[in-house]
Design an enzyme around this catalytic site. Structure first.
Site, PDB file in Angstrom:
ATOM      1  N   TYR A  50       9.383 -11.098 -21.927  1.00  0.00           N
ATOM      2  CA  TYR A  50       9.306 -12.241 -22.849  1.00  0.00           C
ATOM      3  C   TYR A  50      10.665 -12.497 -23.516  1.00  0.00           C
ATOM      4  CZ  TYR A  50       4.203 -11.479 -22.647  1.00  0.00           C
ATOM      5  OH  TYR A  50       2.902 -11.292 -22.244  1.00  0.00           O
ATOM      6  N   HIS A 108       3.426  -3.548 -17.433  1.00  0.00           N
ATOM      7  CA  HIS A 108       3.047  -4.962 -17.411  1.00  0.00           C
ATOM      8  C   HIS A 108       2.167  -5.322 -16.211  1.00  0.00           C
ATOM      9  CE1 HIS A 108       4.637  -9.013 -19.134  1.00  0.00           C
ATOM     10  NE2 HIS A 108       3.364  -9.101 -18.830  1.00  0.00           N
TER      11      HIS A 108
END
Length: 278
Positions: A50, A108
Site C-alpha cells: 500500500y 499478504h
C-alpha cells in the site's frame, strides 16, 4: 465509542471492526487515519504494497495516549517470501512506521506456485520471537495452505484476512476458521465499485432498521463474526461505518443477505489457489 472484541484460539483479541487504508497516503492519509483513531477505530490495516506504512505510523505515533489500544497491521509482499528477505522486510516495515513494533503482521498472499510461503511464515514466527511484531497471521490463504503451515511449523495464525461481502459470503471458509479458532477479517466488505449497496434486499433491510445500506452490510459482517475493514477517508463515513454495533439483524435478514452470494462473486477473480501478487 467502545468497540467489541473477538478472541482467537490462543487468546489474542482483535477489535470487531477496523479501518482499511489502501490509497490513504501522504499527509492526507495521516489526517484521515488520525481522524479515524479519534473517532474510535483501534484496528488499522496496512501493507508494504500500500506504500503507506509511514502515514499509518505517523498517525499512530500522534495518538500516543491510545497507542497501547491500537492494532497497527502490515503485510509481507510476495516478492519477499524467502526467509531472510522476509525478516529484513519486516524490520523495514517497523522502521517505516517509526513504532517500536507492529502489532499484527500478515503474509499478504500465499503465491502457491512460488511455494515459499512456509519460509515466509517461519520468518514471521521469528519476528514475533524477536519482538518486532506482537501477533502474526495470514491474508488470502486457503484452508489447505493453513493446514500445511500448522503441520510444518506447529504455529497457527491468529487471523486470516480474506475477501468477504454479500456477493461472496465465504460460508465454508468461515466454518473452517471458526472450527480452528482463527479470526476472519473481511477485505472489501462493502464491495468495490459494484451495485451491492443498491441491491433491493439490502435497501429493504436498511430501511426497516432506519440505517444506511453500508451500515446494514457491516452489521451483517458483525453478525457472522467477520471483522470488516471498510476504507473511508471522510469523518462522516468513518463515523457511520463505526456505528453498527447497535444494529441487530434477525437471523432471517442475515440469511437473506448471505443468499445474495454468487458462484462468480469475487470482485476481481482473485482466487488464492491460482492468483498471485508480488
Amino acid at each position: 465509542m467502545t468497540i467489541p472484541h473477538l478472541t482467537a484460539a490462543d487468546g489474542t483479541t482483535l477489535p470487531a471492526i477496523g479501518l482499511g487504508t489502501y490509497q490513504l497516503n501522504g499527509s492526507a492519509g495521516v489526517d484521515a487515519i488520525g481522524q479515524a483513531i479519534r473517532a474510535g477505530y483501534r484496528l488499522i490495516d496496512s501493507a508494504v504494497n500500500y506504500e503507506n506504512e509511514g502515514a499509518v505510523g505517523r498517525a499512530a505515533r500522534a495518538a500516543a495516549d491510545v497507542r497501547d489500544e491500537l492494532v497497527v497491521t502490515s503485510k509481507l509482499p510476495g516478492r519477499h517470501h524467502r526467509h531472510d528477505e522476509a525478516l529484513t522486510t519486516i524490520e523495514e516495515s517497523v522502521f517505516r512506521t517509526g513504532l517500536d513494533r507492529i502489532d499484527l503482521y500478515l503474509i499478504h498472499w500465499p503465491n502457491p506456485t512460488v511455494d515459499l510461503y512456509v519460509q515466509a511464515w517461519q520468518a514471521l514466527i521469528e519476528a514475533r520471537e524477536r519482538g518486532l511484531v506482537r501477533h502474526i497471521g495470514l491474508s488470502n490463504f486457503l484452508p489447505e495452505h493453513i493446514d500445511r503451515l500448522v503441520a510444518e511449523t506447529g504455529v497457527a495464525p491468529v487471523v486470516n484476512q480474506i475477501e468477504v461481502h454479500p456477493y461472496f459470503p465465504q460460508q465454508e471458509a468461515l466454518d473452517y476458521h471458526r472450527e480452528h479458532g482463527i479470526l476472519v477479517q473481511g477485505w472489501s466488505p462493502l464491495g468495490h465499485g459494484n451495485d451491492l449497496q443498491q441491491h433491493p434486499v439490502i435497501v429493504e433491510i436498511a430501511t426497516a432498521h432506519g440505517v444506511s445500506p453500508a451500515q446494514t452490510i457491516l452489521a451483517w459482517h458483525v453478525a457472522r463474526q467477520v471483522i470488516p475493514l471498510p476504507k473511508a477517508a471522510s469523518p462522516q463515513r468513518q463515523a457511520e461505518n463505526l456505528d453498527v454495533f447497535g444494529i441487530k439483524l434477525t437471523d432471517g435478514e442475515v440469511e437473506a443477505i448471505t443468499a445474495l452470494g454468487r458462484p462468480d462473486g469475487r470482485l476481481a477473480d482473485q482466487d488464492p489457489a491460482v492468483y498471485e501478487e508480488f
